[in-house]
Design an enzyme around this catalytic site. Structure first.
Site, short mmCIF file in Angstrom:
data_model
loop_
_atom_site.label_atom_id
_atom_site.label_comp_id
_atom_site.label_asym_id
_atom_site.label_seq_id
_atom_site.Cartn_x
_atom_site.Cartn_y
_atom_site.Cartn_z
N GLY A 111 9.15 6.06 6.14
CA GLY A 111 10.53 6.25 6.57
C GLY A 111 11.17 4.96 7.07
O GLY A 111 12.31 4.66 6.75
N LEU A 168 0.83 -1.21 0.00
CA LEU A 168 0.00 0.00 0.00
C LEU A 168 0.86 1.25 0.00
O LEU A 168 0.50 2.28 -0.56
CB LEU A 168 -0.90 0.03 1.25
CG LEU A 168 -2.08 -0.92 1.31
CD1 LEU A 168 -2.81 -0.78 2.63
CD2 LEU A 168 -3.05 -0.63 0.16
N ASP A 170 1.61 14.13 12.85
CA ASP A 170 1.80 13.98 11.40
C ASP A 170 0.47 14.08 10.66
O ASP A 170 0.17 13.28 9.77
CB ASP A 170 2.50 12.65 11.10
CG ASP A 170 3.19 12.68 9.74
OD1 ASP A 170 3.36 13.77 9.18
OD2 ASP A 170 3.57 11.59 9.24
N LYS A 229 1.73 -3.73 8.70
CA LYS A 229 2.86 -2.81 8.60
C LYS A 229 4.12 -3.59 8.97
O LYS A 229 4.16 -4.27 10.00
CB LYS A 229 2.65 -1.63 9.55
CG LYS A 229 3.06 -0.32 8.95
CD LYS A 229 2.49 0.86 9.69
CE LYS A 229 3.23 2.11 9.26
NZ LYS A 229 2.67 3.32 9.80
N1 ATP Z 1 -5.70 1.33 8.63
C1 ATP Z 1 -5.58 1.59 7.33
N2 ATP Z 1 -6.62 1.38 6.50
C2 ATP Z 1 -6.51 1.63 5.17
N3 ATP Z 1 -5.39 2.08 4.58
C3 ATP Z 1 -4.32 2.31 5.36
C4 ATP Z 1 -4.36 2.08 6.76
N4 ATP Z 1 -3.16 2.38 7.28
C5 ATP Z 1 -2.40 2.78 6.23
N5 ATP Z 1 -3.10 2.73 5.07
C6 ATP Z 1 -2.63 3.08 3.72
O1 ATP Z 1 -1.25 2.80 3.62
C7 ATP Z 1 -0.52 3.98 3.35
C8 ATP Z 1 0.77 3.99 4.15
O2 ATP Z 1 0.49 3.83 5.53
P1 ATP Z 1 1.08 4.71 6.71
O3 ATP Z 1 0.74 6.14 6.47
O4 ATP Z 1 0.65 4.13 8.00
O5 ATP Z 1 2.57 4.46 6.62
P2 ATP Z 1 3.69 5.32 5.96
O6 ATP Z 1 3.29 6.74 5.85
O7 ATP Z 1 4.06 4.60 4.72
O8 ATP Z 1 4.79 5.07 7.01
P3 ATP Z 1 5.32 5.98 8.19
O9 ATP Z 1 4.72 5.37 9.42
O10 ATP Z 1 6.78 5.84 8.08
O11 ATP Z 1 4.81 7.38 7.95
C9 ATP Z 1 -1.45 5.12 3.72
O12 ATP Z 1 -1.25 6.28 2.97
C10 ATP Z 1 -2.82 4.54 3.46
O13 ATP Z 1 -3.16 4.73 2.12
#
Ligand code: ATP
Length: 601
Positions: free
Chosen positions: A46, A42, A167, A66
């Site tokens: 970082g 998805l 954030d 994750k």
């Molecule tokens: N609970 C959730 N339900 C649906 N989609 C999700 C969910 N959590 C994350 N996502 C999707 O996954 C993408 C990446 O997730 P997330 O923002 O948690 O991590 P990240 O930004 O990649 O990592 P970091 O924690 O380093 O900022 C999000 O932009 C979202 O589209």
């Protein structure tokens, strides 16, 4: 299909029978923990990758997995690596702590597999606001205000814990398909506010353009910094331009008005002022979510209707002055600043027992009237301006519940005939007849008092804030009735955090049966610190200026959109369990950390 979990793999999709990735040769793991299947990537952040997954033990329902994956530079820096691991763990902890809120994903699992860390959470089916912006174009004013209100209410909840998201941005807000509600995700750098915690994480301090300067430069974050990020998010949604490009750092000014003009978009002056206040420098910026909610409400509800409680009024048929009181004995403990016991004594108090039927009783302790100083001194650690100015209050005698209302007591009263509104007889999340009732709103608690009053002929009510604090302090002037600090052996709160020089302990993650610590305060009352927050009768006032000195409920000038609660709960930091700490929620909110105890006057 088996997804290769090697983050460097260029073509991670493999046939079901493969043991090794046909692209990179890495060993394949069909199911993490023998349960979770990775389906697709998805996003990558970082220090993690986020996957869409399936839970094979829940009929293959979708979930989000994750995977902790630090960068090469982080891996070779042991200190940085340790901090990244702890942030990943903190993210899981935060989701668990906040799962009571329907607009925050639930945590399903946190585990290590093949020396890798994973976090599994609820999938929110919907579209991020960033995606929505890209696909549908700029948000119009009324949608923006509606969405701002929705997000601010989530912030109000997390700030009450107190947790700072740090954030907030359109990528981290999902509009849920099934009900259109917004859901806040990514607690990866969120922070639990404690007075004792180092504010500089040294890893990541938010997203440029959204996080305020004090957070980006110095790692300082507060409720106010999330509100700044909300302001920057509004600008992005309104103009379609990333806020980074709407700020001129040389002249220290925002250019969003110019941008709106170029795009031919005009917005209401009141909304513009709200955005200005969200993006202002610290002293003039919104400090708390509820100030913002009030301002936003005035935009959507020109004639704001205040919640007017219908309190059951009754002339007591059965005045407590005529009740013969009994005596009970209890034990009191005092500790020093390190949490070591320095005094233990037994005392007695008078009380009466209200018969609720079926061998169920409600014990009401006699609280003799007297004078005390309400609020905290400016020297008290982690005190808030809400708790000032300190002022003398003189109270008449009253009765207060020895414990918070239990679930069995709640059920008995909830089954009595309705007066103003229906009551759910079994609302609590943590079930147990002898555990405190929670997940009841202020309005529910008032209805409970009304039904109990009608049944008994006595005037049951919620205590006033002054009555609650007087009772909690029970003659003490220290932050807790136990003394200068509190320990997790004495009360139920998040003991993984300490107060001042006190020790750390455990977090139970649930309520405990009422009175299970077997230690009362000087008035014979149990569970005044922690377990569940307790609703008080008063509407919210932001400080004690012009507060009454007779201990009665302070109605005048109060904001009826909020009611006060006190004492902290099973998932609270110790600082909010202090005798003087006060917080508020709308009278219709129900959370599994809030219950109440009753008074009789
Ligand atoms: N609970 C959730 N339900 C649906 N989609 C999700 C969910 N959590 C994350 N996502 C999707 O996954 C993408 C990446 O997730 P997330 O923002 O948690 O991590 P990240 O930004 O990649 O990592 P970091 O924690 O380093 O900022 C999000 O932009 C979202 O589209």
């Amino acid at each position: 299909m088996i997804f290769c979990l090697n983050p460097e793999c260029q073509n991670p999709y493999n046939a079901d029978i493969s043991k090794f990735c046909q692209s990179c040769g890495a060993q394949l793991t069909p199911l993490l923990e023998n349960r979770y299947r990775v389906v697709e990537l998805l996003g990558r952040g970082g220090f993690s990758r986020t996957y869409l997954g399936e839970d094979t033990r829940r009929l293959n329902t979708k979930c989000v997995i994750k995977h902790f994956f630090p960068s090469a530079a982080t891996k070779i820096n042991p200190q940085l690596l340790e901090k990244s691991v702890s942030l990943f763990y903190e993210e899981a902890k935060r989701l668990l702590q906040l799962e009571d809120h329907p607009q925050i994903p639930n945590l399903f699992a946190y585990f290590e597999a093949d020396k890798q860390l994973y976090l599994v959470q609820q999938l929110i089916e919907g579209r991020t606001l960033l995606k929505e912006l890209q696909e549908e174009g700029c948000f119009n004013q009324s949608l923006l205000v509606k969405d701002l209100l929705d997000i601010t209410q989530i912030l109000q909840f997390i700030h009450s814990i107190p947790v700072i998201h740090r954030d907030l941005k359109p990528e981290n807000i999902i509009r849920r398909h099934k009900d259109g509600k917004l859901v806040l995700i990514d607690f990866g750098i969120s922070k639990q506010l404690t007075g004792t915690m180092d504010t500089k994480f040294g890893i990541t301090t938010g997203t440029p353009g959204y996080a305020p300067q004090e957070q980006m430069l110095y790692g300082d974050s507060s409720t106010s910094s999330d509100l700044y990020a909300l302001g920057a998010t509004s600008l992005h949604l309104l103009t379609g331009t990333h806020p980074f490009y709407l700020y001129n750092p040389r002249d220290n000014c925002w250019l969003w008005r110019e941008q709106l003009q170029v795009k031919g978009i005009s917005i209401n002056d009141k909304l513009a002022n709200i955005i200005d206040k969200l993006l202002a420098d610290l002293p003039t910026r919104y400090k708390f979510a509820d100030e913002l909610i009030d301002d936003l409400n005035s935009l959507v509800l020109p004639q704001k209707s205040e919640f007017i409680p219908q309190i059951f009024s009754l002339t007591p048929l059965n005045p407590v002055s005529q009740i013969k009181l009994k005596q009970f004995e209890f034990e009191v403990v005092t500790i020093d600043g390190l949490g070591k016991e320095i005094n233990r004594y037994s005392d007695t108090c008078e009380y009466f027992s209200e018969d609720l039927g079926n061998q169920l009783f409600l014990e009401m302790v006699y609280i003799s009237g007297g004078e005390f100083v309400m609020g905290s001194p400016s020297t008290e650690k982690d005190r808030d301006t809400y708790e000032s100015p300190q002022h003398k209050v003189t109270l008449a005698p009253f009765f207060l519940g020895k414990y918070p209302i239990s679930q069995a007591q709640w059920r008995a009263v909830a089954n009595l005939p309705e007066i103003n509104c229906p009551l759910n007889p079994d609302p609590a999340k943590f079930k147990g007849d002898n555990r405190p009732v929670e997940s009841v709103s202020w309005q529910d608690a008032v209805e409970f008092c009304a039904r109990l009053s009608r049944k008994t002929g006595k005037k049951y009510c919620l205590p006033s804030e002054a009555q609650w604090e007087y009772s909690c302090r029970s003659g003490t002037t220290t932050p807790f009735h136990f003394g200068e600090t509190i320990t997790a052996d004495l009360a139920n709160y998040d003991g993984t955090y300490n107060y001042a020089t006190g020790p750390k302990g455990r977090n139970r993650w649930e309520t405990t049966p009422i009175g299970s610590f077997s230690l009362a305060n000087g008035f014979g009352l149990y569970d005044m610190h922690g377990n569940v927050w307790e609703w008080c009768a008063d509407p919210w006032h932001t400080n004690y200026r012009d507060a009454p000195t007779d201990g009665n409920v302070w109605e005048k000038g109060g904001n009826n959109n909020y009611r006060v609660f006190r004492g902290g709960s099973w998932h609270s930091l110790p600082l909010v369990c202090r005798s003087a700490y006060r917080y508020r929620y709308p009278p219709v909110y129900r959370y599994n950390s809030i219950g109440f105890r009753v008074a009789v006057v």
